[in-house]
Design a protein around this motif. Structure first.
Motif, mmCIF file in Angstrom:
data_model
loop_
_atom_site.group_PDB
_atom_site.id
_atom_site.type_symbol
_atom_site.label_atom_id
_atom_site.label_comp_id
_atom_site.label_asym_id
_atom_site.label_seq_id
_atom_site.Cartn_x
_atom_site.Cartn_y
_atom_site.Cartn_z
ATOM 1 N N VAL A 98 0.842 -1.189 0.000
ATOM 2 C CA VAL A 98 0.000 0.000 0.000
ATOM 3 C C VAL A 98 0.882 1.245 0.000
ATOM 4 O O VAL A 98 1.827 1.344 0.770
ATOM 5 C CB VAL A 98 -0.922 0.014 1.240
ATOM 6 N N LEU A 99 0.555 2.188 -0.891
ATOM 7 C CA LEU A 99 1.232 3.473 -0.923
ATOM 8 C C LEU A 99 0.308 4.491 -0.265
ATOM 9 O O LEU A 99 -0.811 4.701 -0.715
ATOM 10 C CB LEU A 99 1.534 3.890 -2.368
ATOM 11 N N VAL A 100 0.774 5.071 0.832
ATOM 12 C CA VAL A 100 0.001 6.055 1.580
ATOM 13 C C VAL A 100 0.842 7.325 1.661
ATOM 14 O O VAL A 100 2.021 7.274 1.987
ATOM 15 C CB VAL A 100 -0.312 5.545 3.011
ATOM 16 N N ALA B 159 4.953 -1.139 -6.703
ATOM 17 C CA ALA B 159 4.796 0.066 -5.887
ATOM 18 C C ALA B 159 6.009 0.982 -6.044
ATOM 19 O O ALA B 159 5.864 2.202 -6.181
ATOM 20 C CB ALA B 159 4.601 -0.321 -4.424
ATOM 21 N N GLU B 160 7.209 0.404 -6.022
ATOM 22 C CA GLU B 160 8.416 1.217 -6.175
ATOM 23 C C GLU B 160 8.494 1.843 -7.559
ATOM 24 O O GLU B 160 8.869 3.016 -7.691
ATOM 25 C CB GLU B 160 9.658 0.369 -5.911
ATOM 26 N N VAL C 210 10.028 2.117 2.485
ATOM 27 C CA VAL C 210 9.432 0.781 2.495
ATOM 28 C C VAL C 210 9.433 0.257 3.927
ATOM 29 O O VAL C 210 10.464 0.227 4.581
ATOM 30 C CB VAL C 210 10.216 -0.183 1.577
ATOM 31 N N GLN C 211 8.269 -0.113 4.413
ATOM 32 C CA GLN C 211 8.152 -0.747 5.724
ATOM 33 C C GLN C 211 7.873 -2.221 5.482
ATOM 34 O O GLN C 211 6.797 -2.585 5.011
ATOM 35 C CB GLN C 211 7.030 -0.115 6.536
#
Length: 89
Positions: A12-14, A49-50, A62-63
């Protein structure tokens, strides 16, 4: 309560909040003028995502997901004589 792993296979990108939230003086609701705080993008892989963040020039962190530690609990433990809190009914 049981916490499952359903719908947890996505990245997820927040967006980070750009401005602090404000409190409405009449109703007490919190609001923000930052429209990106409402955006949440889901991707099937970390690479997708990246790549998206790099294409759009978005700084990202990135977590990595962490493994949960399951606790072994049996129903009979509710009735042990050495419980921390006494059983009351």
């Amino acid at each position: 309560m049981q916490s499952g792993r359903g719908k947890s296979k996505h990245w997820v990108l927040v967006f980070e909040p750009a401005a602090a939230r404000t409190i409405d003086p009449l109703m007490g609701y919190t609001s923000s003028t930052d429209m990106n705080s409402q955006v949440k993008l889901k991707f099937d892989s970390l690479e997708e995502a990246e790549n998206y963040a790099q294409r759009k020039n978005i700084d990202y962190v990135v977590q990595q997901p962490h493994d949960s530690t399951p606790k072994k609990v049996a129903y009979s433990d509710n009735f042990k004589s050495d419980r921390r809190a006494p059983w009351t009914h």
